[in-house]
Design a protein around this motif. Structure first.
Motif, short mmCIF file in Angstrom:
data_model
loop_
_atom_site.label_atom_id
_atom_site.label_comp_id
_atom_site.label_asym_id
_atom_site.label_seq_id
_atom_site.Cartn_x
_atom_site.Cartn_y
_atom_site.Cartn_z
N GLU A 122 33.39 25.48 42.80
CA GLU A 122 32.51 26.15 42.24
C GLU A 122 33.00 27.39 41.25
OE1 GLU A 122 29.08 29.38 43.47
OE2 GLU A 122 29.29 27.71 44.94
N ILE A 123 33.95 27.82 41.80
CA ILE A 123 34.61 28.83 41.42
C ILE A 123 35.54 28.52 40.03
CG2 ILE A 123 36.52 30.82 41.45
CD1 ILE A 123 35.49 31.32 44.32
N ARG A 124 36.03 27.43 40.20
CA ARG A 124 36.89 26.70 38.95
C ARG A 124 36.08 26.51 38.02
NH1 ARG A 124 37.79 20.78 40.37
NH2 ARG A 124 35.52 21.08 39.98
N ASP A 125 34.56 26.02 38.28
CA ASP A 125 33.74 25.74 37.16
C ASP A 125 33.10 26.98 36.52
OD1 ASP A 125 34.26 23.06 37.60
OD2 ASP A 125 32.48 22.85 38.85
N GLU A 126 32.84 28.00 37.21
CA GLU A 126 32.38 29.15 36.94
C GLU A 126 33.11 30.44 37.15
OE1 GLU A 126 28.32 29.29 37.93
OE2 GLU A 126 27.91 27.50 36.97
N PRO A 127 34.46 30.67 36.63
CA PRO A 127 35.05 31.80 36.95
C PRO A 127 34.51 33.20 36.56
CG PRO A 127 36.33 30.80 35.39
CD PRO A 127 35.00 29.96 35.55
N SER A 128 34.74 34.29 36.95
CA SER A 128 34.25 35.73 36.58
C SER A 128 34.43 35.54 34.86
CB SER A 128 35.02 36.72 37.14
OG SER A 128 34.72 37.74 36.65
N GLU A 129 33.36 36.20 34.26
CA GLU A 129 33.58 36.21 32.85
C GLU A 129 34.59 37.13 32.31
OE1 GLU A 129 30.60 37.73 29.20
OE2 GLU A 129 29.97 37.55 31.24
N GLY A 130 34.93 38.16 33.03
CA GLY A 130 35.97 39.19 32.67
C GLY A 130 37.47 38.50 32.63
#
Length: 210
Positions: A122-130
């Motif tokens: 999930e984090i791979r697909d949606e990392p932090s914007e910054g």
């Protein structure tokens, strides 16, 4: 970083599948001596522990706002892994060395590891914007020599121009923050100067008859 992260996720998933198939699902191991079970599983268990720690570090970098969840998921995997090892090696308090009990802990660990794997994807697909912006900046920096010597498609040029504007906006925001901090520092120094002028009141002594 993203490339390393992808590799670690793949290694974690492959190792988890092997442990689940060859160790957790192997009912014959429950009848084996604890030392034998540990001898057969030691390499994979240590690798899973190390990969969990590594993944946790990368996840925290890519999605710092999910730090509490990331740490909780990683700990939920690491704790039963440690219990599995301690029981087999006779280090567990109040629990004798027993293969069946140890494998129950390993089943808990693999279940939690599956949840950790889903979170990692999930984090791979949606990392932090910054963080995504920083990674794009690094990609641009790494490719700057190449980009300066060749022509690029218009679409990419437009994207780079947009990124340049984002950098300019970010620099402006940083300048405003620095200015605000400088002003706050001056105000604090003024307050400290005023405080230093105060002195405690002297208490008048009670008169006594001579």
């Amino acid at each position: 970083m993203i490339q390393d992260y992808e590799v670690r996720i793949g290694q974690f998933e492959e190792l988890l599948q092997r442990i689940t198939t060859e160790i957790v699902s192997n009912v014959l191991l429950e009848k084996m001596p604890p030392s034998e079970v540990w001898s057969r599983s030691r390499k994979d268990i240590i690798s899973l522990r190390d990969l969990t720690e590594h993944l946790k570090g990368l996840m925290l970098l890519l999605k710092p706002e999910r730090a509490a969840t990331i740490k909780r998921r990683a700990e939920a995997t690491l704790k039963p892994l440690k219990a599995f090892e301690d029981i087999l090696l006779g280090k567990a308090k109040e629990i004798p060395a027993d293969s069946k009990c140890a494998l129950e802990e390993l089943r808990k660990a693999t279940a939690e590891a599956s949840e950790l794997l889903e979170l990692a994807k999930e984090i791979r697909d949606e990392p932090s914007e910054g963080i995504s912006m920083l990674l794009r900046l690094k990609e641009v920096y790494d490719a700057k020599n190449y980009l300066s010597s060749v022509s690029i498609p218009e679409v990419m040029y437009i994207r780079l121009e947009s990124l340049k504007r984002e950098i300019g906006n970010l620099k402006t925001s940083i300048a405003h923050v620095e200015q605000a901090l400088s002003e706050l520092k001056r105000n604090l120094e003024t307050i400290l100067d005023e405080i230093s002028k105060f002195r405690p009141l002297r208490k008048e002594g009670k008169e006594t008859d001579s």
